[in-house]
Scaffold this motif. Sequence first.
Motif, PDB file in Angstrom:
ATOM      1  N   ASP A 172     -20.280  12.178  -4.746  1.00 64.56           N
ATOM      2  CA  ASP A 172     -20.250  12.521  -3.852  1.00 64.56           C
ATOM      3  C   ASP A 172     -19.694  11.991  -2.375  1.00 64.56           C
ATOM      4  O   ASP A 172     -19.171  12.284  -1.891  1.00 64.56           O
ATOM      5  CB  ASP A 172     -21.213  13.351  -2.784  1.00 64.56           C
ATOM      6  N   GLU A 173     -20.954  10.217  -2.398  1.00 55.82           N
ATOM      7  CA  GLU A 173     -19.766  10.147  -0.543  1.00 55.82           C
ATOM      8  C   GLU A 173     -19.013   9.115  -1.463  1.00 55.82           C
ATOM      9  O   GLU A 173     -17.761   9.350   0.017  1.00 55.82           O
ATOM     10  CB  GLU A 173     -21.131   9.079  -0.459  1.00 55.82           C
ATOM     11  N   ILE A 174     -18.946   8.939  -2.517  1.00 48.88           N
ATOM     12  CA  ILE A 174     -17.476   8.277  -2.123  1.00 48.88           C
ATOM     13  C   ILE A 174     -16.023   9.170  -1.984  1.00 48.88           C
ATOM     14  O   ILE A 174     -14.855   8.905  -1.677  1.00 48.88           O
ATOM     15  CB  ILE A 174     -16.968   7.746  -3.803  1.00 48.88           C
ATOM     16  N   ALA A 175     -16.104  10.900  -3.009  1.00 49.92           N
ATOM     17  CA  ALA A 175     -15.691  12.097  -2.944  1.00 49.92           C
ATOM     18  C   ALA A 175     -15.412  11.939  -1.265  1.00 49.92           C
ATOM     19  O   ALA A 175     -14.226  12.675  -1.289  1.00 49.92           O
ATOM     20  CB  ALA A 175     -15.722  12.670  -3.898  1.00 49.92           C
ATOM     21  N   THR A 176     -16.027  11.926  -0.539  1.00 52.53           N
ATOM     22  CA  THR A 176     -16.169  12.541   0.681  1.00 52.53           C
ATOM     23  C   THR A 176     -15.160  11.865   1.822  1.00 52.53           C
ATOM     24  O   THR A 176     -14.288  12.488   2.526  1.00 52.53           O
ATOM     25  CB  THR A 176     -17.810  12.599   1.404  1.00 52.53           C
ATOM     26  N   MET A 177     -15.843  10.326   1.474  1.00 54.62           N
ATOM     27  CA  MET A 177     -14.500   9.654   1.988  1.00 54.62           C
ATOM     28  C   MET A 177     -13.205   9.982   1.856  1.00 54.62           C
ATOM     29  O   MET A 177     -12.586  10.024   2.920  1.00 54.62           O
ATOM     30  CB  MET A 177     -15.378   8.136   1.590  1.00 54.62           C
ATOM     31  N   GLU A 229      -8.078   0.228   5.181  1.00 53.48           N
ATOM     32  CA  GLU A 229      -6.964  -0.920   4.584  1.00 53.48           C
ATOM     33  C   GLU A 229      -6.904  -0.573   3.047  1.00 53.48           C
ATOM     34  O   GLU A 229      -5.148  -0.482   2.620  1.00 53.48           O
ATOM     35  CB  GLU A 229      -7.351  -2.501   4.067  1.00 53.48           C
ATOM     36  N   ASN A 230      -8.154  -0.189   2.726  1.00 52.34           N
ATOM     37  CA  ASN A 230      -7.213   0.593   1.140  1.00 52.34           C
ATOM     38  C   ASN A 230      -6.888   1.721   1.330  1.00 52.34           C
ATOM     39  O   ASN A 230      -5.415   1.841   0.106  1.00 52.34           O
ATOM     40  CB  ASN A 230      -8.893   0.446   0.024  1.00 52.34           C
ATOM     41  N   TYR A 231      -6.962   2.432   1.666  1.00 51.31           N
ATOM     42  CA  TYR A 231      -6.310   3.860   1.925  1.00 51.31           C
ATOM     43  C   TYR A 231      -5.034   3.819   1.993  1.00 51.31           C
ATOM     44  O   TYR A 231      -4.313   4.278   1.646  1.00 51.31           O
ATOM     45  CB  TYR A 231      -6.778   4.667   3.177  1.00 51.31           C
ATOM     46  N   SER A 232      -5.218   2.686   2.836  1.00 51.50           N
ATOM     47  CA  SER A 232      -3.538   2.523   3.772  1.00 51.50           C
ATOM     48  C   SER A 232      -2.290   1.567   3.007  1.00 51.50           C
ATOM     49  O   SER A 232      -1.871   2.285   2.835  1.00 51.50           O
ATOM     50  CB  SER A 232      -3.245   1.768   5.196  1.00 51.50           C
ATOM     51  N   LYS A 233      -2.791   0.996   2.006  1.00 46.97           N
ATOM     52  CA  LYS A 233      -1.883   0.753   0.950  1.00 46.97           C
ATOM     53  C   LYS A 233      -1.967   1.300  -0.171  1.00 46.97           C
ATOM     54  O   LYS A 233      -1.764   0.993  -1.473  1.00 46.97           O
ATOM     55  CB  LYS A 233      -3.220  -0.823   0.543  1.00 46.97           C
ATOM     56  N   GLY A 234      -2.618   2.828  -0.710  1.00 46.31           N
ATOM     57  CA  GLY A 234      -2.304   3.320  -1.487  1.00 46.31           C
ATOM     58  C   GLY A 234      -3.531   3.535  -2.651  1.00 46.31           C
ATOM     59  O   GLY A 234      -3.525   3.545  -3.655  1.00 46.31           O
ATOM     60  N   ASN A 235      -4.672   2.439  -2.532  1.00 46.78           N
ATOM     61  CA  ASN A 235      -6.192   2.829  -3.341  1.00 46.78           C
ATOM     62  C   ASN A 235      -7.233   3.525  -2.933  1.00 46.78           C
ATOM     63  O   ASN A 235      -8.506   3.171  -1.748  1.00 46.78           O
ATOM     64  CB  ASN A 235      -6.464   1.373  -3.098  1.00 46.78           C
ATOM     65  N   TYR A 236      -6.374   4.438  -3.461  1.00 46.99           N
ATOM     66  CA  TYR A 236      -7.590   6.260  -3.213  1.00 46.99           C
ATOM     67  C   TYR A 236      -8.702   5.799  -3.926  1.00 46.99           C
ATOM     68  O   TYR A 236      -8.485   6.685  -5.367  1.00 46.99           O
ATOM     69  CB  TYR A 236      -6.655   7.027  -3.118  1.00 46.99           C
ATOM     70  N   ILE A 237     -10.007   4.926  -3.773  1.00 50.61           N
ATOM     71  CA  ILE A 237     -10.669   5.040  -4.585  1.00 50.61           C
ATOM     72  C   ILE A 237     -11.417   6.398  -4.047  1.00 50.61           C
ATOM     73  O   ILE A 237     -11.756   7.199  -2.558  1.00 50.61           O
ATOM     74  CB  ILE A 237     -12.332   3.876  -2.800  1.00 50.61           C
ATOM     75  N   GLY A 238     -11.935   6.931  -5.394  1.00 46.08           N
ATOM     76  CA  GLY A 238     -12.707   8.470  -5.432  1.00 46.08           C
ATOM     77  C   GLY A 238     -11.494   9.185  -5.600  1.00 46.08           C
ATOM     78  O   GLY A 238     -11.890  10.763  -6.489  1.00 46.08           O
ATOM     79  N   LEU A 239     -10.047   8.996  -6.021  1.00 47.71           N
ATOM     80  CA  LEU A 239      -9.432   9.841  -6.218  1.00 47.71           C
ATOM     81  C   LEU A 239      -9.405  10.553  -7.919  1.00 47.71           C
ATOM     82  O   LEU A 239      -9.470  12.272  -7.666  1.00 47.71           O
ATOM     83  CB  LEU A 239      -7.908   9.877  -6.475  1.00 47.71           C
ATOM     84  N   PRO A 240      -9.744   9.772  -8.477  1.00 49.63           N
ATOM     85  CA  PRO A 240     -10.214  10.381  -9.722  1.00 49.63           C
ATOM     86  C   PRO A 240     -11.724  11.627  -9.770  1.00 49.63           C
ATOM     87  O   PRO A 240     -12.061  12.944 -10.388  1.00 49.63           O
ATOM     88  CB  PRO A 240     -11.227   9.455 -11.269  1.00 49.63           C
ATOM     89  N   LEU A 241     -12.850  11.857  -9.333  1.00 47.86           N
ATOM     90  CA  LEU A 241     -13.394  12.534  -8.276  1.00 47.86           C
ATOM     91  C   LEU A 241     -12.927  13.684  -8.157  1.00 47.86           C
ATOM     92  O   LEU A 241     -13.494  14.676  -8.090  1.00 47.86           O
ATOM     93  CB  LEU A 241     -14.674  11.364  -7.594  1.00 47.86           C
ATOM     94  N   LEU A 242     -11.782  13.702  -7.287  1.00 48.26           N
ATOM     95  CA  LEU A 242     -11.213  14.537  -6.199  1.00 48.26           C
ATOM     96  C   LEU A 242     -10.504  15.143  -7.455  1.00 48.26           C
ATOM     97  O   LEU A 242     -10.774  16.433  -7.344  1.00 48.26           O
ATOM     98  CB  LEU A 242     -10.561  14.455  -5.452  1.00 48.26           C
TER      99      LEU A 242
END
Length: 166
Positions: A90-95, A127-140
């Motif tokens: 939930d926390e990863i998806a929330t971020m 840094e990750n989001y800005s580079k297109g590394n969308y941590i949590g996208l599979p959860l969303l």
Amino acid sequence: METIKETKELKIILDFLHSIGISVVEKELPTDTFLPGLSIGPNCLEVDFDKLLYPGDILHEAGHLAVTTSADRALIGTNKMPEEWPTQGDEIATMLWSFLASEHLQLPIDYVFHPNGYKNQSEWLIENYSKGNYIGLPLLEWMGLASKETNDASNTFPKMIKWLRD
């Protein structure tokens, strides 16, 4: 001098939350809330603007409501809510939700991911989001909120399907 409650960014966030069905209730809160001036209640955010330190935290806390099932949203803040809520997932998806919402609202990324939050990992997340590394996208995607599929081949930015989980 402009107060937190009078800022343009806060108005943008509050209008957005209202438009997607997240209620924000202004009330006096105790000093021992997890985030100063913020608490999550059944189907709502509770905000004490006099104690709120980082208005961008409102968007993150709204993300917790958004990624929680509608049945469980009604239980938040009660003794019927599972003790393990929110989970790590939930926390990863929330971020990611709060990042996508801040981009949608055209807010500076560090307005939400401020240096005094996210267990000192805000810079890493930016840094990750800005580079297109969308941590949590599979959860969303699994929650039915987002899709990595877009109509534009040059755009790899995730597309929000809806902002609140069923």
